[in-house]
Design a protein around this motif. Structure first.
Motif, PDB file in Angstrom:
ATOM      1  N   PRO A   1      43.765 -38.254  -2.044  1.00 46.84           N
ATOM      2  CA  PRO A   1      42.779 -39.065  -2.765  1.00 46.84           C
ATOM      3  C   PRO A   1      42.425 -40.344  -2.006  1.00 46.84           C
ATOM      4  O   PRO A   1      43.247 -40.879  -1.246  1.00 46.84           O
ATOM      5  CB  PRO A   1      43.489 -39.391  -4.088  1.00 46.84           C
ATOM      6  CG  PRO A   1      44.946 -39.278  -3.780  1.00 46.84           C
ATOM      7  CD  PRO A   1      45.097 -38.370  -2.605  1.00 46.84           C
ATOM      8  N   VAL A   2      41.200 -40.824  -2.233  1.00 50.58           N
ATOM      9  CA  VAL A   2      40.716 -42.068  -1.636  1.00 50.58           C
ATOM     10  C   VAL A   2      39.985 -42.874  -2.702  1.00 50.58           C
ATOM     11  O   VAL A   2      39.244 -42.316  -3.534  1.00 50.58           O
ATOM     12  CB  VAL A   2      39.763 -41.785  -0.455  1.00 50.58           C
ATOM     13  CG1 VAL A   2      38.942 -43.019  -0.102  1.00 50.58           C
ATOM     14  CG2 VAL A   2      40.543 -41.356   0.772  1.00 50.58           C
ATOM     15  N   PHE A   3      40.197 -44.197  -2.691  1.00 52.49           N
ATOM     16  CA  PHE A   3      39.557 -45.109  -3.637  1.00 52.49           C
ATOM     17  C   PHE A   3      38.871 -46.210  -2.833  1.00 52.49           C
ATOM     18  O   PHE A   3      39.506 -46.868  -2.003  1.00 52.49           O
ATOM     19  CB  PHE A   3      40.595 -45.716  -4.579  1.00 52.49           C
ATOM     20  CG  PHE A   3      41.438 -44.685  -5.300  1.00 52.49           C
ATOM     21  CD1 PHE A   3      41.078 -44.215  -6.552  1.00 52.49           C
ATOM     22  CD2 PHE A   3      42.583 -44.165  -4.703  1.00 52.49           C
ATOM     23  CE1 PHE A   3      41.846 -43.261  -7.203  1.00 52.49           C
ATOM     24  CE2 PHE A   3      43.365 -43.215  -5.343  1.00 52.49           C
ATOM     25  CZ  PHE A   3      42.988 -42.759  -6.590  1.00 52.49           C
ATOM     26  N   LEU A   4      37.568 -46.425  -3.084  1.00 53.17           N
ATOM     27  CA  LEU A   4      36.782 -47.431  -2.369  1.00 53.17           C
ATOM     28  C   LEU A   4      36.525 -48.632  -3.275  1.00 53.17           C
ATOM     29  O   LEU A   4      36.045 -48.475  -4.405  1.00 53.17           O
ATOM     30  CB  LEU A   4      35.450 -46.841  -1.913  1.00 53.17           C
ATOM     31  CG  LEU A   4      35.503 -45.772  -0.813  1.00 53.17           C
ATOM     32  CD1 LEU A   4      34.116 -45.203  -0.583  1.00 53.17           C
ATOM     33  CD2 LEU A   4      36.055 -46.353   0.474  1.00 53.17           C
ATOM     34  N   PHE A   5      36.826 -49.832  -2.766  1.00 49.76           N
ATOM     35  CA  PHE A   5      36.654 -51.069  -3.526  1.00 49.76           C
ATOM     36  C   PHE A   5      35.765 -52.037  -2.748  1.00 49.76           C
ATOM     37  O   PHE A   5      35.885 -52.140  -1.513  1.00 49.76           O
ATOM     38  CB  PHE A   5      38.005 -51.744  -3.784  1.00 49.76           C
ATOM     39  CG  PHE A   5      38.931 -50.948  -4.663  1.00 49.76           C
ATOM     40  CD1 PHE A   5      38.898 -51.097  -6.045  1.00 49.76           C
ATOM     41  CD2 PHE A   5      39.839 -50.048  -4.103  1.00 49.76           C
ATOM     42  CE1 PHE A   5      39.753 -50.357  -6.852  1.00 49.76           C
ATOM     43  CE2 PHE A   5      40.694 -49.314  -4.905  1.00 49.76           C
ATOM     44  CZ  PHE A   5      40.655 -49.469  -6.285  1.00 49.76           C
ATOM     45  N   ASN A   6      34.904 -52.774  -3.484  1.00 51.32           N
ATOM     46  CA  ASN A   6      34.089 -53.781  -2.820  1.00 51.32           C
ATOM     47  C   ASN A   6      34.911 -55.040  -2.539  1.00 51.32           C
ATOM     48  O   ASN A   6      36.061 -55.165  -2.970  1.00 51.32           O
ATOM     49  CB  ASN A   6      32.824 -54.098  -3.632  1.00 51.32           C
ATOM     50  CG  ASN A   6      33.143 -54.647  -5.018  1.00 51.32           C
ATOM     51  OD1 ASN A   6      34.193 -55.247  -5.250  1.00 51.32           O
ATOM     52  ND2 ASN A   6      32.229 -54.439  -5.960  1.00 51.32           N
TER      53      ASN A   6
ATOM     54  N   PHE B   1      47.947 -39.197  -8.341  1.00 48.83           N
ATOM     55  CA  PHE B   1      47.114 -40.236  -8.944  1.00 48.83           C
ATOM     56  C   PHE B   1      47.966 -41.250  -9.699  1.00 48.83           C
ATOM     57  O   PHE B   1      47.715 -42.454  -9.658  1.00 48.83           O
ATOM     58  CB  PHE B   1      46.087 -39.619  -9.901  1.00 48.83           C
ATOM     59  CG  PHE B   1      45.107 -38.683  -9.261  1.00 48.83           C
ATOM     60  CD1 PHE B   1      44.619 -38.917  -7.988  1.00 48.83           C
ATOM     61  CD2 PHE B   1      44.663 -37.545  -9.924  1.00 48.83           C
ATOM     62  CE1 PHE B   1      43.722 -38.049  -7.383  1.00 48.83           C
ATOM     63  CE2 PHE B   1      43.768 -36.674  -9.340  1.00 48.83           C
ATOM     64  CZ  PHE B   1      43.290 -36.925  -8.072  1.00 48.83           C
ATOM     65  N   ASP B   2      48.986 -40.762 -10.394  1.00 50.52           N
ATOM     66  CA  ASP B   2      49.846 -41.647 -11.173  1.00 50.52           C
ATOM     67  C   ASP B   2      50.636 -42.586 -10.260  1.00 50.52           C
ATOM     68  O   ASP B   2      50.847 -43.754 -10.590  1.00 50.52           O
ATOM     69  CB  ASP B   2      50.801 -40.830 -12.041  1.00 50.52           C
ATOM     70  CG  ASP B   2      51.537 -41.684 -13.059  1.00 50.52           C
ATOM     71  OD1 ASP B   2      50.860 -42.354 -13.857  1.00 50.52           O
ATOM     72  OD2 ASP B   2      52.775 -41.703 -13.050  1.00 50.52           O
ATOM     73  N   PHE B   3      51.045 -42.099  -9.105  1.00 50.99           N
ATOM     74  CA  PHE B   3      51.776 -42.925  -8.148  1.00 50.99           C
ATOM     75  C   PHE B   3      50.932 -44.117  -7.712  1.00 50.99           C
ATOM     76  O   PHE B   3      51.387 -45.263  -7.740  1.00 50.99           O
ATOM     77  CB  PHE B   3      52.176 -42.081  -6.937  1.00 50.99           C
ATOM     78  CG  PHE B   3      52.842 -42.848  -5.833  1.00 50.99           C
ATOM     79  CD1 PHE B   3      54.195 -43.154  -5.898  1.00 50.99           C
ATOM     80  CD2 PHE B   3      52.125 -43.252  -4.711  1.00 50.99           C
ATOM     81  CE1 PHE B   3      54.820 -43.859  -4.875  1.00 50.99           C
ATOM     82  CE2 PHE B   3      52.734 -43.955  -3.682  1.00 50.99           C
ATOM     83  CZ  PHE B   3      54.083 -44.256  -3.768  1.00 50.99           C
TER      84      PHE B   3
END
Length: 443
Positions: A50-55, A174-176
């Motif tokens: 998984p990857v999460f992109l933040f501004n 995801f929970d981690f």
């Protein structure tokens, strides 16, 4: 709308450094052994990414030290996550909880987050934002988890996780990372994680009996390098289906049908997306309008909070059709998916013995339901949700896999949520699938 990028886009990183995080409280001589069950071993050749992109606003004021700090107490909870694979005298793999740690990769991108998003459709690329991590060939020294932080030129950040599937399923991964973000925000961690009390696989009314399962495929012995090889060039691409498009799909394909009690049943988005892609891929392969057998991967409901990572909630089901998939109506496939799933877990358990290696995702065309993944509300930085989140599976077989995930809220009056559909297929088939879904306005 613009298409999401191919996920084999070259890495945007200019530089990278690797460090290690270990549990805050050393176990010392109390190192334990974490036993791997049959489903863990079944999944050992797969990896969740998984990857999460933040501004920049979401990560304002954070340094790499700030981001790493919660990892130390987090690994006190997830002690076996920082362990290493060992083999018993009989050759059975297990995890030695030896505090060897997880790896942290820090990279820098020569583009702004907006340039990355504009240059890659909606910025859902995973390749390059997740460390290319496989267990082996030195299993005893291979980390089970990599976390990669990529800083963009504008100050934006991506958080990429490479999670060995032998640890637990996508919801566990995801929970981690969700627990990490909560602890980064100052929330107290739970005192402990609950070990799931998982019953042995049972022969249910909708279970197969006496037939070999289609949902797994034995591979050549891979030994100490836990990744199966492909005969075809498998590529990955993500499609964004908006809530408006989902509503149209349901309306166009009759979203309700009557079951045996004549009560109306509403179609799930996962079912209709799976049906649409099954039909499209069947027409692409054009082998008597196959494939007529596919695997559905779901998760048992009512998973408890603060559970230890596990693969024990995975449900593997087969669906076989007696008619030509490419010629039938999508509504027929929706009904088939809903009513004709045959659970294979109990048969699979009997096969996963000894030193055998299997693949699940891509053994047959596989559809994975991740609709309930808490990717946007579970992972926050400075109170901000990611502007985009996605996930791919590594180690997918030649028959391909389709992941159905939540999408960010659409910019529509109804504020609905669409779906991200991440597809790994042989490259030539994937190119044709883009054209077929384009006819539905899906890119």
């Amino acid at each position: 709308m613009g298409s999401l990028p191919d996920l084999d886009t070259p890495s945007p990183s200019l530089s990278s450094r690797i460090s290690t995080v270990v549990p805050a409280t050393p176990r010392g001589d109390q190192n334990g052994a974490y036993r791997l069950n049959y489903m863990d071993l079944l999944m050992k050749l797969h990896y969740i990414r998984p990857v999460f992109l933040f501004n920049s606003q979401a990560v304002q004021g954070f340094s790499i030290s700030d981001l790493k700090k919660p990892m130390f107490p987090l690994l006190d909870l997830y002690c076996h996550v920082s362990g290493r694979i060992r083999r018993s005298e009989s050759g059975h793999p297990f995890i030695k909880c030896n505090d060897a740690g997880v790896r942290i990769a820090e990279s820098h991108c020569d583009r702004t987050l907006q340039e990355w998003v504009d240059g890659n459709g909606n910025g859902n690329a995973v390749e390059g934002l997740v460390h290319d991590h496989v267990l082996g060939p030195d299993l005893a020294f291979s980390p089970l988890v990599f976390v990669k932080f990529t800083w963009f030129k504008c100050g934006g950040l991506s958080v990429g996780l490479s999670w060995a599937h032998v640890l637990g399923d996508a919801f566990s991964a995801f929970d981690f990372i969700s627990k990490w973000s909560q602890m980064l925000a100052g929330q107290a961690p739970p005192k402990s994680l609950h070990m799931p009390n998982l019953p042995e696989p049972q022969i249910l009314p909708n279970s197969i009996s006496g037939n070999p399962p289609i949902s797994i495929e034995r591979t050549n012995i891979v030994g100490e390098y836990w990744l199966a090889t492909n005969d075809k060039d498998v590529a990955t691409h993500s499609f964004h289906i908006t809530s408006e498009q989902l509503h149209y799909l349901i309306t166009a394909t009759s979203n309700q049908y009557s079951d045996t009690t004549n009560k109306a049943k509403k179609t799930t988005y996962f079912e209709i997306i799976s049906a649409l892609l099954w039909k499209c891929i069947a027409n692409i392969r054009d082998q008597n309008f196959g494939p007529k057998a596919v695997t559905i991967c779901t998760s048992k409901p009512n998973r408890p909070e603060n559970e230890s990572p596990t693969n024990g909630f995975i449900v593997l089901s087969k669906i076989e059709a007696e008619f030509s998939i490419g010629k039938c109506e999508i509504s027929e496939l929706v009904k088939l998916i809903d009513e004709n799933k045959m659970v294979e877990n109990h048969v699979v358990e009997k096969l996963v013995e000894g030193d055998l290696d299997f693949i699940v995702y891509g053994a047959k065309l596989t559809f994975v339901d991740l609709e309930e993944a808490n990717t946007y509300h579970g992972v926050k930085l400075n109170g901000h949700k990611p502007i985009m989140a996605n996930c791919t599976f590594h180690g997918v077989g030649d028959q391909g896999v389709v992941l159905v995930l939540p999408a960010p809220e659409d910019n529509e009056l109804n504020g609905g949520n669409g779906r991200i559909v991440t597809v790994s297929l042989p490259r030539d088939e994937l190119d044709q699938l883009k054209d077929k879904l384009g006819e539905w306005g899906i890119h």
